[in-house]
Design an enzyme around this catalytic site. Structure first.
Site, PDB file in Angstrom:
ATOM      1  N   PHE A 161       0.807  -1.108   0.182  1.00 21.57           N
ATOM      2  CA  PHE A 161      -0.109   0.042  -0.045  1.00 21.57           C
ATOM      3  C   PHE A 161       0.967   1.266  -0.069  1.00 21.57           C
ATOM      4  CE2 PHE A 161      -2.103   3.644   1.775  1.00 21.57           C
ATOM      5  CZ  PHE A 161      -3.437   3.603   1.726  1.00 21.57           C
ATOM      6  N   GLU A 162       0.794   1.900  -0.986  1.00 24.80           N
ATOM      7  CA  GLU A 162       1.557   3.211  -0.975  1.00 24.80           C
ATOM      8  C   GLU A 162       0.828   4.384  -1.922  1.00 24.80           C
ATOM      9  OE1 GLU A 162       5.295   1.862  -3.211  1.00 24.80           O
ATOM     10  OE2 GLU A 162       6.137   2.545  -1.184  1.00 24.80           O
ATOM     11  N   ILE A 163       0.861   5.457  -1.255  1.00 22.05           N
ATOM     12  CA  ILE A 163       0.331   6.638  -2.085  1.00 22.05           C
ATOM     13  C   ILE A 163       1.167   7.685  -2.284  1.00 22.05           C
ATOM     14  CG2 ILE A 163      -1.666   8.143  -2.544  1.00 22.05           C
ATOM     15  CD1 ILE A 163      -3.469   6.450  -0.760  1.00 22.05           C
TER      16      ILE A 163
END
Ligand code: GDP
Ligand code: MN
Length: 432
Positions: free
Chosen positions: A325-327
């Site tokens: 999960f990365e933004i």
């Protein structure tokens, strides 16, 4: 002669202040790498390979590792008991979902998923949940990446799941393949060693290729270059929160560079010399100047909860943002500091000889080269990737247990989010 220089993080901050050289105090001027000057001052001779610019963790010992772990767990449970909704440090009303996504003016952003054709079923489930929780309202374009070629079935099947634009990309070989100068025999020996410790690897080095690709190359894929922001998603993950604001515009509006969901310790066997190699880089020429004065130094060097892990990783806590999960803002990774450092790491060949992962690499890069206030814990986004959760107590989150980190009690001590909260967040109440 062993020389060690202890630089306290807040003093590293302005590259001036007190420095300990073999128990003697010295005032450090502008030029640490000033290495030379410092050494001359002290009359020390520095051996080849010694590191003059380094960080140590100045945290006072509060208890045994077991006590620290228990304390952190309790405090994390306390924090998790608070009801939250959305970030408070930005005007969320100004970035609400549009009535109709068709005419919506989006940020420069894409949802990115690396996958193979055989990942279709699992990735489709992710997309369906992701659409329901976020993207049906915004219709950000998807970019599917593959070292192979996506089949027509994959493409058609995916496109049927969303009205958003989709691009299906074969990654250029130069960004994916193992560099030719890697000694395969040596790499194989190391992967065999790791496999005995239960660490995921692959005979054909595809896991290494994947980790290196995410560490330093995904943002160079031609089709990714038209975007500034990305949200990485994966097969086999769950989203529990119905989001009603544009997370990309949140990053853009706050100037934040990176958002994560889960933070945990790594297996030090995979990153034994990542920290020393990084210190080596910072000690070359004037590279130390790339270090952000407001970096996350304490978080990177913490050694209270799992001191043995830090010792095996030679000074790195191994605490990292879990990268499934990365933004994030790709301009950070494309920037000079991160790029030069990645190139340095790559020349060591240790993505293959040690199995460095993209999560610790992104995390150390961010911890050193970004202002810690520009790194955001998306506390409000309920998320699961086996075997860990981020689960807020929030009215728009359903299906997970607030505050739960893992289903297994044995894994509780892998959580290092409390350290992030303690060392890198000024005032959590101002953010959530
Ligand atoms: P883990 O979560 O660390 O066990 O790693 P995953 O198996 O979830 O892999 C991470 C991501 O990379 C997922 O999106 C996978 O679909 C993808 N992936 C892993 N290896 C390969 C590969 O060799 N080729 C392609 N195209 N995708 C891969
Ligand atoms: Mn995964």
């Amino acid at each position: 002669l062993v020389l060690s220089i202890h630089v306290f993080p807040d003093q590293v901050a302005d590259f001036s202040g007190e420095v300990m050289v073999e128990s003697e105090r010295w005032i450090l001027g502008e030029t640490v790498s000033t290495k030379e000057r410092l050494l001359r001052k002290n009359g020390y001779y520095i051996h080849k390979g010694d590191v003059a610019f380094q960080f140590i963790n100045p945290v006072e010992k509060v208890g045994t590792p077991e006590e620290m772990n228990y304390l952190n767990m309790e405090r994390f449970a306390d924090i998790s008991g608070k009801e939250i909704l959305e970030p408070l440090d930005y005007d969320i009303e100004s970035i609400r979902s549009p009535e109709n996504p068709d005419g919506y003016e989006r940020a420069s952003a894409t949802i990115v998923a690396l996958a193979r054709n055989e990942d279709f079923d699992e990735l489709a489930k992710t997309i369906l949940s992701f659409e329901k929780m976020f993207n049906a309202k915004f219709q950000y374009p998807y970019t599917f990446l593959n070292d192979g070629t996506f089949s027509d079935n994959f493409k058609k099947g995916m496109q049927a799941l969303s009205k958003a634009q989709m691009e299906f990309v074969t990654i250029p070989e130069s960004l994916w393949q193992m560099p030719p100068h890697i000694d395969k025999k040596k790499a194989k020996q190391q992967m065999n060693k790791l496999s005995k410790s239960g660490i995921k690897y692959s005979k054909d080095f595809s896991v290494n290729n994947m980790l290196r690709f995410f560490s330093g190359n995904f943002y160079h894929v031609p089709e990714m270059k038209k975007y500034r922001y990305y949200w990485r998603i994966e097969p086999k993950v769950s989203f529990f929160t119905e989001l009603k604001y544009d997370v990309f515009k949140y990053l853009q509006g706050t100037g934040k560079l990176y958002g994560f969901s889960i933070s945990l310790y790594d297996n030090p066997l995979t990153v034994e010399t990542l920290w020393p190699e990084t210190m080596g880089f910072l000690n070359e020429g004037s590279n130390f100047q790339y270090v952000n004065k407001k970096g996350s130094f304490q978080w990177l060097t913490e050694n209270q909860q799992l001191p043995g892990v830090n010792a095996k990783a030679n000074g790195y806590s191994t605490c990292h943002f879990w990268s499934n999960f990365e933004i994030g803002d790709m301009n950070f990774f494309r920037g000079e500091a991160y790029s030069l450092w990645f190139q340095h790491l790559d020349t060591t060949n240790k993505f293959y000889y040690e199995r460095w992962g993209d999560a610790p690499v992104h995390s150390i890069g961010l911890g050193l080269f970004a202002d810690k206030s520009k790194i955001h814990w998306f506390r409000d986004i309920g998320y699961f990737h086996y075997p860990y959760y981020n689960c807020p107590k929030a009215e728009n989150t359903r299906g997970c247990l607030p505050g739960q980190f893992s289903e297994s009690l044995e894994l509780q001590d892998r959580n290092c989010l409390q350290n992030w909260i303690d060392y890198s967040i000024d005032n959590l109440n101002k953010i959530y």
